[in-house]
Motif scaffolding. Structure first.
Motif, mmCIF file in Angstrom:
data_model
loop_
_atom_site.group_PDB
_atom_site.id
_atom_site.type_symbol
_atom_site.label_atom_id
_atom_site.label_comp_id
_atom_site.label_asym_id
_atom_site.label_seq_id
_atom_site.Cartn_x
_atom_site.Cartn_y
_atom_site.Cartn_z
ATOM 1 N N PHE A 171 0.700 -1.154 0.102
ATOM 2 C CA PHE A 171 0.147 0.054 0.124
ATOM 3 C C PHE A 171 0.632 1.405 0.022
ATOM 4 O O PHE A 171 0.558 2.308 -0.764
ATOM 5 C CB PHE A 171 -1.015 -0.030 1.220
ATOM 6 C CG PHE A 171 -2.465 -0.697 1.057
ATOM 7 C CD1 PHE A 171 -2.950 -0.694 -0.111
ATOM 8 C CD2 PHE A 171 -2.818 -1.490 1.907
ATOM 9 C CE1 PHE A 171 -4.120 -1.507 -0.519
ATOM 10 C CE2 PHE A 171 -3.875 -2.195 1.886
ATOM 11 C CZ PHE A 171 -4.518 -1.996 0.592
ATOM 12 N N THR A 172 1.976 1.149 0.774
ATOM 13 C CA THR A 172 2.848 2.249 0.668
ATOM 14 C C THR A 172 3.569 2.536 -0.846
ATOM 15 O O THR A 172 3.644 3.733 -1.042
ATOM 16 C CB THR A 172 4.201 2.183 1.694
ATOM 17 O OG1 THR A 172 3.414 2.024 3.023
ATOM 18 C CG2 THR A 172 4.979 3.332 1.637
ATOM 19 N N ALA A 173 3.807 1.649 -1.418
ATOM 20 C CA ALA A 173 4.408 1.573 -2.778
ATOM 21 C C ALA A 173 3.385 2.302 -3.655
ATOM 22 O O ALA A 173 3.545 2.937 -4.668
ATOM 23 C CB ALA A 173 5.044 0.285 -3.146
ATOM 24 N N LEU A 174 1.979 1.707 -3.395
ATOM 25 C CA LEU A 174 0.888 2.301 -4.354
ATOM 26 C C LEU A 174 0.520 3.618 -4.081
ATOM 27 O O LEU A 174 0.285 4.167 -4.901
ATOM 28 C CB LEU A 174 -0.198 1.178 -3.995
ATOM 29 C CG LEU A 174 -1.619 1.567 -4.781
ATOM 30 C CD1 LEU A 174 -1.244 1.598 -6.350
ATOM 31 C CD2 LEU A 174 -2.637 0.645 -4.516
ATOM 32 N N LEU A 175 0.874 3.944 -2.830
ATOM 33 C CA LEU A 175 0.530 5.473 -2.403
ATOM 34 C C LEU A 175 1.677 6.248 -2.961
ATOM 35 O O LEU A 175 1.204 7.464 -3.681
ATOM 36 C CB LEU A 175 0.565 5.525 -1.044
ATOM 37 C CG LEU A 175 0.615 7.018 -0.282
ATOM 38 C CD1 LEU A 175 -0.781 7.885 -0.682
ATOM 39 C CD2 LEU A 175 0.649 7.007 1.175
#
Length: 127
Positions: free
Chosen positions: A31-35
Motif C-alpha cells: 500500500f505504501t508503494a501504491l501510495l
C-alpha cells in the motif's frame, strides 16, 4: 555415519513474527508503494479521484503501521503518455499484489481498497 550438529542454528535466535504479522508488514509495504505511485500520478494528472485514493491509502497504511506513511516527493518531468501509462501499469500491479496479501490476511477492507484501485488503473489501461 553422520556427525550430530553440535551448535545451535543461527536461525533459531531472535524474535519471530507470526504469519499474520508478516502479512501485515507486506500489505503495508504494498500500500505504501501504491501510495507513492498514486502521488506521482497526482502530480502528472491531477484529479479528485486520485486525491481521494491517496488519502484512503494513507489512512490504510497508518492503520497497518501505527503511524503516518513516509511519503516520497514526486519527481518532476514531462507528463508523457508513455510515462503515465507506465505509472498506471505499476499501480495496477501493486494493487494486485496488495489484493492477494489482503485476501490471505482476511482483511476485507484492505482487499476492497486494493480491488477498487486495481479496477481504476485497469480502466485507464484497458478503456
Amino acid at each position: 555415519m553422520y556427525e550430530p550438529v553440535r551448535t545451535t542454528s543461527v536461525h533459531a535466535h531472535g524474535p519471530h513474527r507470526s504469519r499474520q504479522e508478516e502479512l501485515e508488514i507486506r500489505l503495508a509495504g504494498h500500500f505504501t508503494a501504491l501510495l507513492t505511485v498514486t502521488d506521482e500520478l497526482r502530480v502528472l494528472t491531477p484529479s479528485a479521484e486520485l486525491d481521494d485514493a491517496a488519502a484512503r491509502l494513507a489512512v490504510r497504511v497508518e492503520r497497518l503501521q501505527g503511524h503516518s506513511p513516509v511519503r516520497a516527493v514526486p519527481t518532476t518531468g514531462a507528463a508523457t503518455p508513455a510515462r503515465i501509462t507506465a505509472l498506471h501499469q505499476r499501480a495496477h500491479m501493486l494493487a494486485g499484489q496488495a489484493l492477494v496479501v489482503a485476501t490471505q490476511r482476511g482483511d476485507v477492507a484492505g482487499a476492497a481498497l486494493a480491488s477498487e484501485r486495481m479496477h481504476a488503473h485497469a480502466g485507464f489501461l484497458f478503456p
